[in-house]
Motif scaffolding. Structure first.
Motif, short mmCIF file in Angstrom:
data_model
loop_
_atom_site.label_atom_id
_atom_site.label_comp_id
_atom_site.label_asym_id
_atom_site.label_seq_id
_atom_site.Cartn_x
_atom_site.Cartn_y
_atom_site.Cartn_z
N UNK A 112 0.84 -1.20 0.00
CA UNK A 112 0.00 0.00 0.00
C UNK A 112 0.88 1.25 0.00
N UNK A 113 1.97 1.20 0.75
CA UNK A 113 2.91 2.32 0.75
C UNK A 113 3.57 2.48 -0.62
N UNK A 114 3.98 1.38 -1.22
CA UNK A 114 4.62 1.44 -2.54
C UNK A 114 3.66 2.01 -3.59
N UNK A 115 2.40 1.64 -3.49
CA UNK A 115 1.41 2.18 -4.42
C UNK A 115 1.29 3.70 -4.26
N UNK A 116 1.40 4.17 -3.03
CA UNK A 116 1.34 5.60 -2.79
C UNK A 116 2.54 6.33 -3.34
N UNK A 117 3.73 5.80 -3.07
CA UNK A 117 4.96 6.50 -3.47
C UNK A 117 5.21 6.49 -4.97
N UNK A 118 4.44 5.69 -5.69
CA UNK A 118 4.54 5.74 -7.16
C UNK A 118 4.35 7.17 -7.68
N UNK A 119 3.44 7.92 -7.06
CA UNK A 119 3.15 9.26 -7.58
C UNK A 119 4.30 10.22 -7.35
N UNK A 120 5.00 10.11 -6.25
CA UNK A 120 6.14 10.99 -6.01
C UNK A 120 7.34 10.56 -6.85
N UNK A 121 7.51 9.28 -7.06
CA UNK A 121 8.61 8.78 -7.87
C UNK A 121 8.44 9.15 -9.34
N UNK A 161 13.27 1.31 -9.65
CA UNK A 161 13.06 0.15 -10.51
C UNK A 161 11.83 -0.61 -10.02
N UNK A 162 10.84 -0.77 -10.92
CA UNK A 162 9.64 -1.55 -10.63
C UNK A 162 9.77 -2.88 -11.37
N UNK A 163 10.27 -3.93 -10.70
CA UNK A 163 10.65 -5.15 -11.41
C UNK A 163 9.50 -5.95 -11.99
N UNK A 164 8.31 -5.85 -11.39
CA UNK A 164 7.17 -6.60 -11.95
C UNK A 164 6.48 -5.83 -13.07
N UNK A 165 6.23 -4.56 -12.84
CA UNK A 165 5.60 -3.73 -13.88
C UNK A 165 6.59 -3.41 -14.99
N UNK A 166 7.87 -3.49 -14.68
CA UNK A 166 8.97 -3.25 -15.62
C UNK A 166 9.04 -1.79 -16.05
N UNK A 167 8.92 -0.91 -15.06
CA UNK A 167 9.17 0.51 -15.25
C UNK A 167 10.51 0.85 -14.60
N UNK A 168 11.28 1.69 -15.27
CA UNK A 168 12.55 2.16 -14.70
C UNK A 168 12.63 3.67 -14.81
N UNK A 169 13.00 4.33 -13.70
CA UNK A 169 13.29 5.77 -13.70
C UNK A 169 14.74 5.95 -13.26
N UNK A 170 15.48 6.75 -14.04
CA UNK A 170 16.88 7.03 -13.72
C UNK A 170 17.10 8.53 -13.71
N UNK A 229 16.49 13.22 -16.58
CA UNK A 229 15.52 12.26 -16.06
C UNK A 229 15.16 11.34 -17.22
N UNK A 230 15.40 10.05 -17.02
CA UNK A 230 15.14 9.03 -18.04
C UNK A 230 14.15 8.02 -17.49
N UNK A 231 13.21 7.60 -18.32
CA UNK A 231 12.27 6.54 -17.94
C UNK A 231 12.07 5.62 -19.12
N UNK A 264 17.87 -4.89 -15.18
CA UNK A 264 18.38 -3.56 -14.87
C UNK A 264 19.59 -3.71 -13.96
N UNK A 265 20.69 -3.08 -14.35
CA UNK A 265 21.92 -3.08 -13.56
C UNK A 265 22.12 -1.68 -13.01
N UNK A 266 21.82 -1.46 -11.73
CA UNK A 266 21.93 -0.11 -11.18
C UNK A 266 23.35 0.41 -11.12
N UNK A 267 24.34 -0.47 -11.00
CA UNK A 267 25.72 -0.02 -10.94
C UNK A 267 26.18 0.54 -12.27
N UNK A 268 25.77 -0.08 -13.35
CA UNK A 268 26.17 0.37 -14.69
C UNK A 268 25.16 1.34 -15.30
N UNK A 269 23.99 1.44 -14.68
CA UNK A 269 22.95 2.30 -15.24
C UNK A 269 22.42 1.79 -16.56
#
Length: 637
Positions: free
Chosen positions: A318-327, A415-424, A430-432, A511-516
């Motif tokens: 429920x918290x993750x669903x909320x923070x989607x809007x700020x992210x 990184x949203x691994x199930x929905x497969x959305x990435x914001x960098x 800002x990349x998505x 998604x590899x966060x170290x290499x972006x």
């Protein structure tokens, strides 16, 4: 206490993470019907807002907005209530226009809301006659549903309201909830004039809202007779919130109320089950307020009615669903990540975001909410359309919001691994990007597409969606250019664009966060005719530079591939370089491999034009060679 009702299995193979989850039925696995019976408040004892006659409390509640609320109400003291004509309903069949029918109804509801809130604030009876007129009008119209929604629920399959059929759609729910609050607050005042007014309002709430909900399980948004591949979108929490409001405020029979409340919990569980465990809203930020936001309203109302005994706010999803809007907030002129039908501008309702953040203990959401309030006037968000609950909650939480510190989220990626959305986020960039499948709610055929903003300004974009018409939600949806992969930042492979359907999906997403680096195989999004074994697209963002690689394998190559890019400002082509953003940025490509051209797309739709202006532009890089295998490289500086 909430039972441990979710099973998540993490598997790591060759560096790729997968999540497998079963339906969690968060509400009904945590609380049985008898639990709800025990906790459900008697009558309307749960309502925390002042009684109509408590002037001291109302003066304190509306505080600094008192004069503005009365000014808004005064505008409608001589309002002429508009008639929604039979031909207005038929217009949806004739031209596909929704607006012809919706505008007069929305205007009436706006007037009624202004009058009701002003009367609650002032309490002198000045607005009562017009409130009676507006409420009476609502009981006289044939349906509370919208013309666009009637065919799906009527045996006639027509847009003219059908005798003896009460259609429960989003608008029916909104009006029923609104009328329930009018009944709750003003019944004593109406009864001083004549009990017939309140009796009539109550009867119509029961006939149009409560009875259809209790007697039917086949309304698709209830998801009570759900198919395996059925979408469960924002309609579910939105409609369930509205009927919960009506049950709590209007229904007198305790057993019938309990039956209805628990049925809403069973239905809302299906929405929570549908949303991926990572909490992302596949419908995009524009729909967050109707999806996760309405889920929050529903859960808050349920908690109020049970003295916080029935509450799932502590569940991390429920918290993750909320923070989607700020992210999903980019910045600049209120730009947001706008996959699917979402608008590229918004940010959300700050007071709703703040309240949600309070209940899930998200400092990120509360600080983001305060940031948004500094971008707009305080009064602009207080009265929420025809939503009395949100409006009253806004007044309650406003003082606490004012004390909050403003700040945007500070994380470098999400990184949203199930929905497969990435914001960098990288320096001023800002990349998505997204994977997923081509049957998401409000779907566009856009697997593998991306957007890129520099200094809070759009560079590579997703156009979004135009004004809704009959075509938007019909079999002709993908005839609309904004829905097609050819108008996203994607390749046309062997002459074919992506195809719509649940079977058209991404593969091997990582998604590899170290290499972006974000990488996925988009071959599965294209039809068999495209003759594609693999098409690995990868994005690498570093020091504000984005490099795109397309590594492909076609068993048969018949037609030159074309790589499309959508941009917000007019590009200029030179040798191997396309100048962007008034010359501040560039797209570099292999001049020996591609011929470049530009399409100018005139924006004659007001919804798109209000966001992007008069024109959008599509860059087309057409391969000079027809080849079965290869690697394309594009660099954005």
């Amino acid at each position: 206490m909430i039972k441990k009702c979710i099973i998540i299995l993490w598997i790591n193979i060759l560096g790729l993470s997968f999540i497998q989850a079963q339906d969690i039925n968060l509400l009904t696995s945590s609380y049985a019907s008898e639990d709800v019976r025990k906790y459900l408040a008697a009558g309307n004892d749960w309502v925390a807002y002042p009684d109509y006659t408590d002037r001291t409390a109302w003066n304190e509640l509306v505080g600094p907005f008192y004069e503005q609320l009365l000014k808004e109400g005064d505008k409608y003291l001589n309002y002429e209530w508009q008639v929604v004509k039979a031909t207005d309903y038929l217009e949806y069949e004739r031209s596909g226009s929704r607006v012809i029918m919706e505008k007069p109804l929305n205007d009436n509801l706006k007037a009624l809301m202004g009058l009701v809130i002003a009367e609650l604030a002032e309490g002198k009876g000045r607005y009562l006659d017009q409130i009676i007129n507006g409420s009476w009008y609502m009981t006289e119209i044939s349906t509370w549903s919208l013309s666009a929604h009637l065919p799906a629920f009527q045996s006639s399959k027509r847009t003219l309201p059908q005798q003896g059929t009460h259609v429960f759609d989003l608008m029916t729910g909104d009006i029923g909830s609104f009328m329930s609050w009018i009944y709750y607050f003003l019944q004593p005042e109406f009864d001083k004039i004549t009990p017939i007014i309140s009796q009539r309002i109550k009867l119509h709430i029961q006939e149009r809202l409560i009875e259809p909900y209790l007697s039917r399980n086949d309304m698709w948004w209830q998801a009570l007779e759900i198919d395996e591949d059925q979408l469960v979108n924002n309609w579910n929490p939105w409609c369930n919130f509205n009927v919960l409001t009506a049950l709590l405020l209007v229904e007198d029979d305790a057993d019938r109320k309990l039956q209805g409340v628990y049925k809403t919990m069973t239905s809302v569980d299906q929405f929570i089950n549908y949303v991926k465990a990572d909490g992302a809203c596949e419908e995009g930020p524009s729909y967050w307020g109707h999806a996760a936001g309405k889920l929050y309203d529903y859960l808050k109302l349920l908690a109020y009615a049970t003295e916080n005994k029935v509450s799932v706010f502590e569940h991390p999803m429920i918290k993750d669903m909320g923070e989607y809007i700020s992210q999903s907030y980019i910045g600049g002129d209120r730009w947001v990540v706008n996959f699917a039908d979402a608008s590229a501008k918004g940010g959300g309702d700050p007071l709703l975001i703040f309240r949600y953040g309070e209940d899930v203990h998200s400092m990120e959401m509360m600080q983001f909410a305060k940031y948004l309030t500094e971008q707009q006037s305080s009064f602009s968000n207080m009265v929420q359309g025809r939503d009395v609950f949100r409006t009253l909650e806004n007044f309650v939480c406003y003082p606490a919001l004012q004390k909050q510190q403003a700040q945007l989220p500070q994380n470098k990626y999400k990184w949203y691994p199930e929905t497969e959305f990435l914001y960098l986020k990288d320096a001023d960039t800002f990349f998505a990007a997204k994977g997923g499948y081509n049957n998401e709610s409000h779907n566009h055929n856009d697997i593998g597409s991306f957007i890129l903003y520099k200094d809070g300004k759009p560079l590579f974009i997703d156009a979004g969606v135009g004004t809704y018409t009959k075509k938007t939600f019909s079999k002709e949806r993908y005839d609309i250019w904004t829905m097609q992969s050819g108008y996203h930042n994607l390749p046309q492979i062997n002459g074919y664009d992506q195809r719509f359907g649940a079977s058209y999906k991404s593969r091997d997403v990582s998604f590899d966060p170290k290499k972006g680096v974000f990488k996925l195989d988009i071959a599965g999004a294209y039809p068999a005719e495209a003759q594609v074994n693999k098409w690995f697209r990868s994005y690498k963002l570093k020091n504000g530079q984005l490099v795109i690689y397309d590594d492909f394998d076609l068993p048969q190559a018949n037609t030159a591939n074309v790589i499309h890019f959508m941009v917000a400002e007019k590009p200029v082509i030179s040798k191997g370089v396309i100048s962007l953003g008034a010359g501040q940025h560039s797209l570099v490509f292999d001049i020996n491999a591609f011929d470049a051209s530009i399409d100018t797309i005139e924006q004659d739709d007001p919804r798109l034009g209000n966001i992007w202006g008069s024109y959008l532009y599509r860059i087309n890089l057409k391969a000079k060679n027809i080849q079965q295998k290869g690697i394309y490289t594009f660099t954005i500086n």
